[in-house]
Design a protein around this motif. Structure first.
Motif, PDB file in Angstrom:
ATOM      1  N   UNK A  31       6.094  22.340 -22.460  1.00  0.00           N
ATOM      2  CA  UNK A  31       5.569  23.694 -22.681  1.00  0.00           C
ATOM      3  C   UNK A  31       6.690  24.691 -22.945  1.00  0.00           C
ATOM      4  N   UNK A  32       7.741  24.563 -22.141  1.00  0.00           N
ATOM      5  CA  UNK A  32       8.820  25.548 -22.265  1.00  0.00           C
ATOM      6  C   UNK A  32       9.666  25.293 -23.503  1.00  0.00           C
ATOM      7  N   UNK A  87       0.844  -1.217   0.000  1.00  0.00           N
ATOM      8  CA  UNK A  87       0.000   0.000   0.000  1.00  0.00           C
ATOM      9  C   UNK A  87       0.879   1.267   0.000  1.00  0.00           C
ATOM     10  N   UNK A 109       6.777  25.243 -27.264  1.00  0.00           N
ATOM     11  CA  UNK A 109       5.882  26.341 -27.646  1.00  0.00           C
ATOM     12  C   UNK A 109       6.572  27.438 -28.449  1.00  0.00           C
ATOM     13  N   UNK A 153       5.323  17.850 -18.526  1.00  0.00           N
ATOM     14  CA  UNK A 153       4.428  18.869 -19.095  1.00  0.00           C
ATOM     15  C   UNK A 153       5.114  20.232 -19.127  1.00  0.00           C
ATOM     16  N   UNK A 154       5.753  20.593 -18.004  1.00  0.00           N
ATOM     17  CA  UNK A 154       6.432  21.899 -17.939  1.00  0.00           C
ATOM     18  C   UNK A 154       7.549  21.961 -18.964  1.00  0.00           C
ATOM     19  N   UNK A 214       5.068  13.383 -14.430  1.00  0.00           N
ATOM     20  CA  UNK A 214       4.112  13.930 -15.397  1.00  0.00           C
ATOM     21  C   UNK A 214       4.197  15.469 -15.412  1.00  0.00           C
ATOM     22  N   UNK A 215       4.237  16.043 -14.216  1.00  0.00           N
ATOM     23  CA  UNK A 215       4.299  17.502 -14.089  1.00  0.00           C
ATOM     24  C   UNK A 215       5.578  18.059 -14.742  1.00  0.00           C
ATOM     25  N   UNK A 220       1.461   4.047  -3.086  1.00  0.00           N
ATOM     26  CA  UNK A 220       1.191   5.504  -3.001  1.00  0.00           C
ATOM     27  C   UNK A 220       2.417   6.305  -3.426  1.00  0.00           C
TER      28      UNK A 220
END
Lengths: 191, 275
Positions: B23-24, B1, B27, B19-20, B15-16, B5
């Motif tokens: 984007x940087x 368990x 784009x 994504x950042x 993931x974060x 977690x």
């Protein structure tokens, strides 16, 4: 869960939501930066660069003689201008010599139409007609020709539906001259 | 368990970060066209060209405006060095005071003062954030056949900070104006050549009426035909107006008005000839 056991199950509000918020902030930040960059489009900058260089060269270049068919006196006057002045001089001379201001205007306009037609900007040269109306440095230069002249007093180049406006100060009447280029229709010079 | 977690948290973090990063990294490549930066740098550097262009045109304008002022004020300075030159009925009285000889140097300094005065008016406000004043720009005027040259350098370099670059640039100028004031030279030459003739004529023709004096004098002496001459005799004084027949730049003509006295002429010495 047994008594005394520490819960490791993430709480949505305290653990997940702040993460999502940071994610949104990051997205908003990069989106904002990109929008700011894109306001000066490549076409606008390229046009301004070409136009600025051509305009500066034009102002300091010798005048090309004009022949007015059937008007020897006017031709002689225009020839005199060509051997004595630069195009930049004509704007100022119109303030000193009101009597011949119209001639200065005509010679200047004819020269700028001819010289700046070659400004190389693919996006703005195609099918564009070059028209110049002057309100500077003197009201004598004002020649509305029925058009709707709405000065856009901005100094930063911007691309808005084929319109570019930029700022070119000249020492003629201590008023900056603004040049607006419109694709395919008209060009205006305001002061 | 517990392991599960931790894995969920690590996956979320990865993931974060992904994504950042995306984007940087991606784009700008999608929305910023290639060449924008370069053109913005060019736009910045063009400021030096525009400022130089402004100063050059200001000098040219000052030369023309100085000529217009000179034409209105008169071509003869009221003082030479520290000497006040004689004036009669508002007109300069030439050839009466040896200490007030108008030389080429005198005239150049006089014209230069008009040009400088006009030049100072062209810098009323900052230009592209640069605080320019006329004092920043030294220049001289030299005369040659058919033209004059206004040339010089800024007393210091200027630092401009644009959107992309900061740079320092000097300013220099060399402007050619298509007029050399040869009418001024010609006027004095023809006057000096005819001073003897004028004196002789005045002695011989004492009985001549004042209203016919001018025409008779014009026929007896040999004045330059580049001017229209008007002579008006008042006792021993002759008031002269010489107007150029041809236009001078943007002016219809130049008009020189002065007086001479026939009884007390101080002919300029050879080493102090006018022009």
């Amino acid at each position: 869960m047994r008594k005394g056991q520490i819960s490791l199950v993430p709480n949505f509000f305290s653990d997940i939501l702040p993460g999502l918020f940071i994610l949104l902030l990051a997205y908003a930040f990069f989106a904002f930066v990109d929008r700011d960059v894109s306001t000066n489009s490549l076409d606008a900058l390229r046009f301004q660069d070409s136009y600025d260089r051509a305009f500066a060269t034009f102002l300091h270049s010798s005048i090309t003689p004009i022949t007015y068919v059937g008007d020897a006196a006017k031709t002689q006057q225009a020839t005199y201008l060509a051997t004595h002045y630069t195009y930049g001089d004509l704007l100022f001379l119109a303030t000193l010599d009101k009597q011949d201001a119209t001639l200065y205007h005509n010679v200047f306009t004819s020269g700028i139409r001819s010289d700046l037609r070659s400004v190389s900007s693919l996006a703005f040269q195609q099918d564009s007609q070059w028209f110049f109306n002057f309100s500077s440095p003197d009201p004598l230069f004002f020649d509305d020709q029925g058009g709707s002249l709405t000065p856009a007093y901005i100094s930063k180049p911007s691309a808005q539906s084929s319109h570019i406006t930029f700022y070119y100060p000249l020492p003629h009447s201590q008023i900056p001259i603004l040049i607006t280029a419109a694709l395919g229709t008209k060009e205006y010079v305001y002061a | 368990m517990k392991r599960g977690i931790v894995m969920v948290l690590l996956t979320s973090l990865a993931f974060l970060v992904t994504v950042v990063y995306l984007l940087s990294d991606t784009t700008p490549l999608q929305q910023k066209p290639v060449g924008v930066d370069a053109l913005q740098v060019l736009e910045d550097t063009r400021t030096a060209q525009k400022v130089t262009s402004y100063v050059r045109q200001s000098l040219r304008n000052s030369a023309y405006a100085g000529l217009a002022d000179l034409s209105q004020e008169g071509f003869f300075p009221k003082t030479v060095g520290n000497t006040s030159c004689p004036v009669i009925q508002g007109k300069p009285l030439l050839y009466t005071d040896a200490s007030c000889s108008y030389t080429r140097k005198t005239f150049e300094a006089y014209y230069f003062s008009f040009v400088q005065r006009r030049f100072a008016t062209f810098f009323p406000s900052p230009l592209y954030t640069l605080n320019l004043t006329a004092a920043d720009f030294n220049f001289t005027i030299t005369f040659d056949k058919d033209f004059m040259v206004l040339a010089g350098n800024a007393s210091h370099s200027f630092i401009y900070t644009g959107k992309k670059v900061t740079y320092e640039f000097p300013i220099s100028y060399n402007e050619r104006i298509a007029y050399d004031f040869h009418h001024y030279t010609l006027l004095f030459k023809t006057l000096q050549n005819n001073l003897d003739c004028m004196q002789r004529f005045a002695k011989q023709q004492t009985a001549l009426a004042e209203d016919t004096f001018g025409d008779a004098l014009l026929k007896s002496c040999s004045f330059s035909d580049a001017f229209r001459w008007r002579f008006e005799k008042q006792g021993d004084l002759v008031f002269i107006t010489a107007t150029t027949k041809d236009p001078v730049l943007f002016l219809d003509n130049l008009s020189f008005a002065f007086a001479i006295t026939l009884n007390n002429l101080h002919l300029p010495s050879p080493d102090n000839t006018l022009f």
